[in-house]
Design a protein around this motif. Structure first.
Motif, PDB file in Angstrom:
ATOM      1  N   ALA A  28       0.834  -1.204   0.000  1.00 46.93           N
ATOM      2  CA  ALA A  28       0.000   0.000   0.000  1.00 46.93           C
ATOM      3  C   ALA A  28       0.866   1.250   0.000  1.00 46.93           C
ATOM      4  O   ALA A  28       0.636   2.178  -0.787  1.00 46.93           O
ATOM      5  CB  ALA A  28      -0.936  -0.006   1.207  1.00 46.93           C
ATOM      6  N   LEU A  29       1.853   1.269   0.848  1.00 45.76           N
ATOM      7  CA  LEU A  29       2.745   2.422   0.934  1.00 45.76           C
ATOM      8  C   LEU A  29       3.481   2.633  -0.383  1.00 45.76           C
ATOM      9  O   LEU A  29       3.569   3.757  -0.894  1.00 45.76           O
ATOM     10  CB  LEU A  29       3.730   2.219   2.089  1.00 45.76           C
ATOM     11  N   GLY A  30       3.980   1.558  -0.972  1.00 41.07           N
ATOM     12  CA  GLY A  30       4.697   1.661  -2.241  1.00 41.07           C
ATOM     13  C   GLY A  30       3.819   2.172  -3.367  1.00 41.07           C
ATOM     14  O   GLY A  30       4.233   3.041  -4.142  1.00 41.07           O
ATOM     15  N   PHE A  31       2.595   1.648  -3.468  1.00 39.14           N
ATOM     16  CA  PHE A  31       1.697   2.103  -4.526  1.00 39.14           C
ATOM     17  C   PHE A  31       1.248   3.541  -4.310  1.00 39.14           C
ATOM     18  O   PHE A  31       1.085   4.289  -5.274  1.00 39.14           O
ATOM     19  CB  PHE A  31       0.497   1.165  -4.664  1.00 39.14           C
ATOM     20  N   CYS A  32       1.058   3.952  -3.060  1.00 39.49           N
ATOM     21  CA  CYS A  32       0.718   5.355  -2.779  1.00 39.49           C
ATOM     22  C   CYS A  32       1.849   6.267  -3.241  1.00 39.49           C
ATOM     23  O   CYS A  32       1.611   7.288  -3.892  1.00 39.49           O
ATOM     24  CB  CYS A  32       0.452   5.558  -1.289  1.00 39.49           C
ATOM     25  N   LYS A  33       3.073   5.897  -2.915  1.00 42.72           N
ATOM     26  CA  LYS A  33       4.235   6.695  -3.323  1.00 42.72           C
ATOM     27  C   LYS A  33       4.371   6.762  -4.841  1.00 42.72           C
ATOM     28  O   LYS A  33       4.876   7.736  -5.376  1.00 42.72           O
ATOM     29  CB  LYS A  33       5.517   6.109  -2.726  1.00 42.72           C
ATOM     30  N   VAL A  56      -0.226   8.901   3.682  1.00 46.33           N
ATOM     31  CA  VAL A  56      -0.326  10.361   3.607  1.00 46.33           C
ATOM     32  C   VAL A  56       0.978  11.001   4.093  1.00 46.33           C
ATOM     33  O   VAL A  56       1.494  11.930   3.472  1.00 46.33           O
ATOM     34  CB  VAL A  56      -1.544  10.874   4.408  1.00 46.33           C
ATOM     35  N   ALA A  57       1.538  10.470   5.180  1.00 45.08           N
ATOM     36  CA  ALA A  57       2.794  10.995   5.717  1.00 45.08           C
ATOM     37  C   ALA A  57       3.941  10.848   4.709  1.00 45.08           C
ATOM     38  O   ALA A  57       4.863  11.659   4.691  1.00 45.08           O
ATOM     39  CB  ALA A  57       3.151  10.288   7.023  1.00 45.08           C
ATOM     40  N   ALA A  58       3.848   9.823   3.850  1.00 46.73           N
ATOM     41  CA  ALA A  58       4.891   9.584   2.846  1.00 46.73           C
ATOM     42  C   ALA A  58       4.672  10.431   1.590  1.00 46.73           C
ATOM     43  O   ALA A  58       5.434  10.329   0.636  1.00 46.73           O
ATOM     44  CB  ALA A  58       4.933   8.106   2.476  1.00 46.73           C
ATOM     45  N   GLY A  59       3.609  11.236   1.585  1.00 50.15           N
ATOM     46  CA  GLY A  59       3.372  12.125   0.456  1.00 50.15           C
ATOM     47  C   GLY A  59       2.378  11.607  -0.564  1.00 50.15           C
ATOM     48  O   GLY A  59       2.162  12.241  -1.594  1.00 50.15           O
ATOM     49  N   GLY A  60       1.757  10.466  -0.286  1.00 47.94           N
ATOM     50  CA  GLY A  60       0.771   9.919  -1.218  1.00 47.94           C
ATOM     51  C   GLY A  60      -0.619  10.454  -0.930  1.00 47.94           C
ATOM     52  O   GLY A  60      -0.860  11.087   0.097  1.00 47.94           O
ATOM     53  N   ASP A  61      -1.531  10.207  -1.864  1.00 44.02           N
ATOM     54  CA  ASP A  61      -2.930  10.557  -1.629  1.00 44.02           C
ATOM     55  C   ASP A  61      -3.493   9.613  -0.576  1.00 44.02           C
ATOM     56  O   ASP A  61      -3.040   8.477  -0.447  1.00 44.02           O
ATOM     57  CB  ASP A  61      -3.747  10.406  -2.919  1.00 44.02           C
ATOM     58  N   ALA A  62      -4.505  10.088   0.152  1.00 47.57           N
ATOM     59  CA  ALA A  62      -5.123   9.253   1.185  1.00 47.57           C
ATOM     60  C   ALA A  62      -5.868   8.092   0.535  1.00 47.57           C
ATOM     61  O   ALA A  62      -6.756   8.304  -0.285  1.00 47.57           O
ATOM     62  CB  ALA A  62      -6.078  10.079   2.030  1.00 47.57           C
TER      63      ALA A  62
END
Length: 85
Positions: A28-33, A56-62
């Motif tokens: 999830a984190l990787g795909f958000c990034k 969100v903290a990593a800069g991705g959309d919620a």
């Protein structure tokens, strides 16, 4: 390398089951990034909310949170319709 460039998944939708911990949360984190619209599913909504916060903290959309229990197949059709919105 095995990492996707930022924005590589822009405009794509990725639905991750088991997203509350472990490899699901990492994906999830990787795909958000990478710019994807991410849908997080698992049984534990509280844990999914933590993963959404990390994205969100990593800069991705919620990501969208869609609680789901894969041991209840009767829920699948309704959840798939909800995810498509």
């Amino acid at each position: 390398g095995g990492s996707s460039p930022s924005g590589a998944f822009k405009g794509k939708v990725v639905w991750i089951t088991g997203a509350s911990s472990g490899i699901g949360a990492a994906l999830a984190l990787g795909f958000c990034k990478a710019g994807a619209k991410v849908i997080l599913s698992a049984r534990r909504k509280e844990e999914l909310e933590k993963v959404r916060g990390q994205c969100v903290a990593a800069g991705g959309d919620a990501p969208v949170i869609l609680p789901l229990d894969l041991s209840k197949p009767e829920e699948m059709e309704g959840k798939a319709a909800e995810a498509a919105k």
